[in-house]
Write an enzyme that holds these catalytic residues in place. Structure first.
Site, mmCIF file in Angstrom:
data_model
loop_
_atom_site.group_PDB
_atom_site.id
_atom_site.type_symbol
_atom_site.label_atom_id
_atom_site.label_comp_id
_atom_site.label_asym_id
_atom_site.label_seq_id
_atom_site.Cartn_x
_atom_site.Cartn_y
_atom_site.Cartn_z
ATOM 1 N N ASP A 91 0.822 -1.198 -0.236
ATOM 2 C CA ASP A 91 -0.111 -0.051 -0.165
ATOM 3 C C ASP A 91 0.993 0.993 -0.165
ATOM 4 O O ASP A 91 2.148 1.295 0.173
ATOM 5 C CB ASP A 91 -0.943 -0.018 1.220
ATOM 6 N N GLU B 157 3.390 1.443 2.434
ATOM 7 C CA GLU B 157 4.588 0.618 2.373
ATOM 8 C C GLU B 157 4.553 -0.531 3.418
ATOM 9 O O GLU B 157 5.585 -0.928 3.972
ATOM 10 C CB GLU B 157 5.862 1.245 2.398
HETATM 11 C C1 NOJ Z 1 8.594 3.181 6.422
HETATM 12 C C2 NOJ Z 1 7.548 3.642 5.813
HETATM 13 O O1 NOJ Z 1 7.797 4.495 4.614
HETATM 14 C C3 NOJ Z 1 6.512 3.991 6.488
HETATM 15 O O2 NOJ Z 1 5.350 4.368 5.798
HETATM 16 C C4 NOJ Z 1 6.257 2.842 7.619
HETATM 17 O O3 NOJ Z 1 5.146 3.027 8.499
HETATM 18 C C5 NOJ Z 1 7.423 2.577 8.127
HETATM 19 N N1 NOJ Z 1 8.779 2.215 7.319
HETATM 20 C C6 NOJ Z 1 7.374 1.105 8.988
HETATM 21 O O4 NOJ Z 1 7.168 0.034 8.195
HETATM 22 C C1 NOJ Z 2 6.483 7.102 4.006
HETATM 23 C C2 NOJ Z 2 4.999 6.834 3.775
HETATM 24 O O1 NOJ Z 2 4.223 6.162 4.380
HETATM 25 C C3 NOJ Z 2 5.149 6.914 2.238
HETATM 26 O O2 NOJ Z 2 3.612 7.098 1.846
HETATM 27 C C4 NOJ Z 2 5.933 7.683 1.625
HETATM 28 O O3 NOJ Z 2 5.887 7.459 0.136
HETATM 29 C C5 NOJ Z 2 7.215 7.831 2.175
HETATM 30 N N1 NOJ Z 2 7.356 7.938 3.517
HETATM 31 C C6 NOJ Z 2 8.072 8.905 1.635
HETATM 32 O O4 NOJ Z 2 7.580 9.959 1.910
#
Ligand code: NOJ
Ligand code: NOJ
Length: 418
Positions: free
Chosen positions: A188, A191
């Site tokens: 999603d 991520e």
């Molecule tokens: C980094 C991701 O970009 C973020 O969305 C996520 O919550 C954390 N890793 C933990 O999985």
């Molecule tokens: C974490 C977020 O969850 C994700 O949606 C995003 O793409 C990355 N950070 C980078 O901003």
């Protein structure tokens, strides 16, 4: 009055400005920060950093999703101004994106992020993320349509969409990928969860629908039919079962983070604002907005403490990611701004039928903008998250996506005002 003064002292200068002054000054900040994210000396032209933060968290990468959302705003700025500095950014982005597509990755065009020199990330990560190619196609289709209006058909054919297989142009390659892979589960936008997601399916459906129109114009009728047929097969209704008041975020989870039991997520509103007038999802949007507000209103200390304001909105109630540790999730700027933008879109869409309701929606949109103003840094900079306990900005500084989200919410406000 005294309370407001004290709060502005505690929270920051931004809140001392009137709302309309803040909208104006923040719009300048947002535009210059967007351009700065696309002009890093150590990055290849066309790379868009997600944030200048290199640790806790390290966001110094080009994410396909963040970049497409930010470049969409650059296309909007170019459309409004015809200023070549914006056009140059888009041209660089086209080139960088095509190089991304040609790079050898672990999951084809589903690779979520790249180093700023264009090398695929390649380390363990939640992949594929199949919203990326769809979002990139949506942004570039808008630019292609602008170029066509200006009579630049050759440019579009050379750089954006050419009727040939294998696809050698960026939009065509994305549409081929989306049309052949949309059925597969992917990670999603956060991520974390692998499965079928409303956000991903919505942007895929929109990219294929708009891509089919472009294919038609570019003399590719068989491809146009194929894209449209695939778009029609994407079922958004299944995310809206009759017994649910809100749109579900994920179905058929196959891997990733467990425990998102509510299936309630601001990813849904982030999707709606990207595609505000397509498909019949609108009927379930007001219910989704209300439940997000109630849930996050109760969950976060800052919402309970400043309960006369609209609540700051998080990603999903079970979230624990704070940008560094996994103790407790916070409200996010993009999710709170998506709430504002959604209300402006609803105001616009109901303005013919019901003026009173449209006004209510409009005012509600402003309430969410004001919540972001309340927590913004004095210099207008915005980090990824807002501390749920004390209201200060936390996690990645200058998140590029925030500034894009500010601009699209502002534009939606202007359109609703008309
Ligand atoms: C980094 C991701 O970009 C973020 O969305 C996520 O919550 C954390 N890793 C933990 O999985
Ligand atoms: C974490 C977020 O969850 C994700 O949606 C995003 O793409 C990355 N950070 C980078 O901003």
């Amino acid at each position: 009055m005294l309370a407001v003064f004290l709060l502005s002292f505690v929270i920051g200068q931004s809140y001392a400005q009137t709302f309309s002054d803040w909208l104006n000054s923040e719009s300048q900040v947002a535009q210059s920060k967007l351009l700065a994210a696309m002009s890093q000396a150590e990055a290849a032209p066309g790379a868009v950093i997600a944030s200048p933060s290199k640790s806790k968290p390290d966001y110094y990468y080009h994410w396909t999703r963040d970049a497409a959302i930010s470049q969409h705003v650059i296309v909007g700025l170019y459309q409004r101004s015809h200023d070549n500095k914006f056009k140059q950014k888009i041209l660089d982005y086209i080139q960088f994106s095509r190089a991304n597509q040609l790079a050898r990755t672990l999951t084809d065009l589903g690779e979520p992020k790249f180093y700023v020199d264009g090398t695929p990330y390649g380390l363990p990560w939640g992949r594929p993320q199949n919203d990326g190619p769809a979002l990139r196609a949506l942004t570039l289709i808008e630019f292609a349509q602008l170029e066509l209006q200006q009579g630049h058909r050759d440019f579009v054919e050379d750089h954006l969409y050419k009727a040939e297989l294998p696809a050698m142009t960026v939009i065509k390659a994305d549409l081929e990928y989306v049309s052949h892979h949309w059925q597969e589960p992917s990670f999603d936008l956060w991520e974390e969860v692998q499965g079928d997601h409303f956000f991903t399916r919505l942007v895929q459906k929109a990219a294929l629908t708009k891509g089919a129109q472009l294919a038609q114009i570019m003399n590719d009728p068989a491809a146009s039919d194929w894209y449209l047929r695939q778009a029609q097969k994407i079922d958004l209704e299944e995310f809206m079962p009759a017994n649910q008041d809100y749109i579900l975020t994920t179905l058929r989870q196959t891997a990733g983070l467990q425990g998102k039991n509510s299936n309630l997520d601001s990813a849904v509103t982030l999707g709606f604002i990207r595609i505000p007038d397509m498909f019949n999802i609108i009927r379930k949007v007001p219910g989704t907005l209300r439940i997000l507000e109630k849930t996050f209103g109760e969950l976060y200390t800052i919402n309970r403490r400043f309960a006369d304001m609209a609540p700051a909105i998080g990603r999903y109630p079970e979230d624990v990611y704070d940008g560094d540790t996994f103790r407790a999730g916070n409200p996010w700027v993009i999710s709170t701004l998506a709430q504002a933008e959604s209300y402006y879109r609803l105001a616009q869409q109901s303005s013919q039928k019901n003026k009173t309701l449209a006004l209510e929606y409009f005012k509600r949109g402003d309430d969410f903008f004001k919540r972001v103003q309340f927590h913004a840094n004095p210099d207008g900079s915005l980090s990824e998250q807002i501390s749920r306990e004390n209201g200060y900005m936390v996690s990645a500084v200058d998140l590029t996506w925030n500034y894009a989200a500010f601009m699209t919410a502002l534009w939606a406000r202007e359109e609703a005002l008309k």
